[in-house]
Design a protein around this motif. Structure first.
Motif, PDB file in Angstrom:
ATOM      1  N   ARG A   1     104.682  57.352 -35.185  1.00 25.20           N
ATOM      2  CA  ARG A   1     104.849  55.916 -35.464  1.00 25.20           C
ATOM      3  C   ARG A   1     103.502  55.226 -35.536  1.00 25.20           C
ATOM      4  N   ALA A   2     102.528  55.674 -34.742  1.00 24.23           N
ATOM      5  CA  ALA A   2     101.183  55.103 -34.816  1.00 24.23           C
ATOM      6  C   ALA A   2     100.576  55.387 -36.193  1.00 24.23           C
ATOM      7  N   ALA A   3     100.825  56.573 -36.710  1.00 22.62           N
ATOM      8  CA  ALA A   3     100.363  56.899 -38.060  1.00 22.62           C
ATOM      9  C   ALA A   3     101.056  56.006 -39.093  1.00 22.62           C
ATOM     10  N   ASP A   4     102.327  55.678 -38.850  1.00 23.05           N
ATOM     11  CA  ASP A   4     103.044  54.763 -39.753  1.00 23.05           C
ATOM     12  C   ASP A   4     102.420  53.372 -39.736  1.00 23.05           C
ATOM     13  N   LEU A   5     102.029  52.906 -38.559  1.00 17.80           N
ATOM     14  CA  LEU A   5     101.348  51.607 -38.482  1.00 17.80           C
ATOM     15  C   LEU A   5     100.019  51.673 -39.215  1.00 17.80           C
TER      16      LEU A   5
ATOM     17  N   ALA B   1     100.052  50.258 -27.746  1.00 15.52           N
ATOM     18  CA  ALA B   1     100.863  51.486 -27.786  1.00 15.52           C
ATOM     19  C   ALA B   1      99.991  52.730 -27.618  1.00 15.52           C
ATOM     20  N   LEU B   2      98.818  52.739 -28.243  1.00 17.55           N
ATOM     21  CA  LEU B   2      97.924  53.897 -28.125  1.00 17.55           C
ATOM     22  C   LEU B   2      97.401  54.098 -26.709  1.00 17.55           C
ATOM     23  N   SER B   3      97.440  53.044 -25.904  1.00 18.57           N
ATOM     24  CA  SER B   3      96.973  53.166 -24.518  1.00 18.57           C
ATOM     25  C   SER B   3      98.065  53.705 -23.585  1.00 18.57           C
TER      26      SER B   3
ATOM     27  N   ARG C   1     109.341  55.004 -25.346  1.00 22.89           N
ATOM     28  CA  ARG C   1     110.162  54.040 -26.100  1.00 22.89           C
ATOM     29  C   ARG C   1     109.483  52.670 -26.115  1.00 22.89           C
ATOM     30  N   GLU C   2     108.807  52.323 -25.037  1.00 19.12           N
ATOM     31  CA  GLU C   2     108.070  51.065 -24.984  1.00 19.12           C
ATOM     32  C   GLU C   2     106.944  51.069 -26.024  1.00 19.12           C
ATOM     33  N   ALA C   3     106.236  52.189 -26.127  1.00 15.25           N
ATOM     34  CA  ALA C   3     105.177  52.306 -27.133  1.00 15.25           C
ATOM     35  C   ALA C   3     105.754  52.198 -28.544  1.00 15.25           C
ATOM     36  N   ILE C   4     106.908  52.830 -28.771  1.00 15.09           N
ATOM     37  CA  ILE C   4     107.565  52.745 -30.089  1.00 15.09           C
ATOM     38  C   ILE C   4     107.936  51.305 -30.401  1.00 15.09           C
ATOM     39  N   ALA C   5     108.438  50.575 -29.429  1.00 15.90           N
ATOM     40  CA  ALA C   5     108.803  49.169 -29.648  1.00 15.90           C
ATOM     41  C   ALA C   5     107.577  48.364 -30.079  1.00 15.90           C
ATOM     42  N   HIS C   6     106.440  48.600 -29.424  1.00 13.04           N
ATOM     43  CA  HIS C   6     105.211  47.897 -29.804  1.00 13.04           C
ATOM     44  C   HIS C   6     104.764  48.298 -31.207  1.00 13.04           C
TER      45      HIS C   6
END
Length: 116
Positions: free
Chosen positions: A82-86, A69-71, A41-46
Motif C-alpha cells: 500500500r505504501a508503494a501504491d501511495l 504509516a512507514l514509521s 491495519r492502522e498503517a493501511i488506514a493511514h
C-alpha cells in the motif's frame, strides 16, 4: 470493516468516499487502546487516507500520513504494497513535487518494495 471499504473505494476510483471511510478508520484506530490496536491495519488506514488525499489534490497531507504509516513497527508485506501504491499516486498526481520526492525517498529508505 471501514478500512476494507476505503481500500475498495480507492480501487474503484471513488476517492472522496474513500477519504470519508479512511478518516473513519483512522479515528477508530485512534480510539482503540494501544495494546489492542492492529498496527498493520492502522498503517493501511493511514495509507488509504493518504492515497485518497493524493488523488484529491492534498499532496502534503498525503505524505504526512504516508510517513506516519512507514514509521509503523508492523511494516509487513501488505503495508509495504500500500505504501508503494501511495508512492505511485503521488508520482501520477504530483509529479516532480517536493512532496512526491520526499515520500519516494522515505519509501526507498525503508526498502519497501525492494527485490529480495
Amino acid at each position: 470493516m471501514t478500512t476494507y471499504t476505503a481500500s475498495s473505494l480507492i480501487w474503484l476510483g471513488d476517492y472522496e468516499q474513500a477519504r470519508h471511510h479512511a478518516e473513519r478508520a483512522t479515528e477508530a484506530h485512534d480510539a482503540t487502546p494501544i495494546g489492542k490496536r492492529s498496527l498493520s491495519r492502522e498503517a493501511i488506514a493511514h495509507l488509504d487516507l493518504g492515497i485518497a488525499l493524493a488523488f484529491l489534490g492534498s499532496a502534503k497531507e498525503a505524505v504526512t500520513l504516508g510517513l506516519q504509516a512507514l514509521s509503523s513497527p508492523r511494516l509487513v508485506a501488505f503495508v509495504q504494497a500500500r505504501a508503494a501504491d501511495l508512492n505511485t499516486a503521488l508520482a501520477i498526481q504530483h509529479p516532480g513535487t517536493s512532496h512526491a520526492a520526499e515520500f519516494e525517498s522515505a519509501l526507498a529508505a525503508t526498502q519497501v518494495g525492494a527485490a529480495p
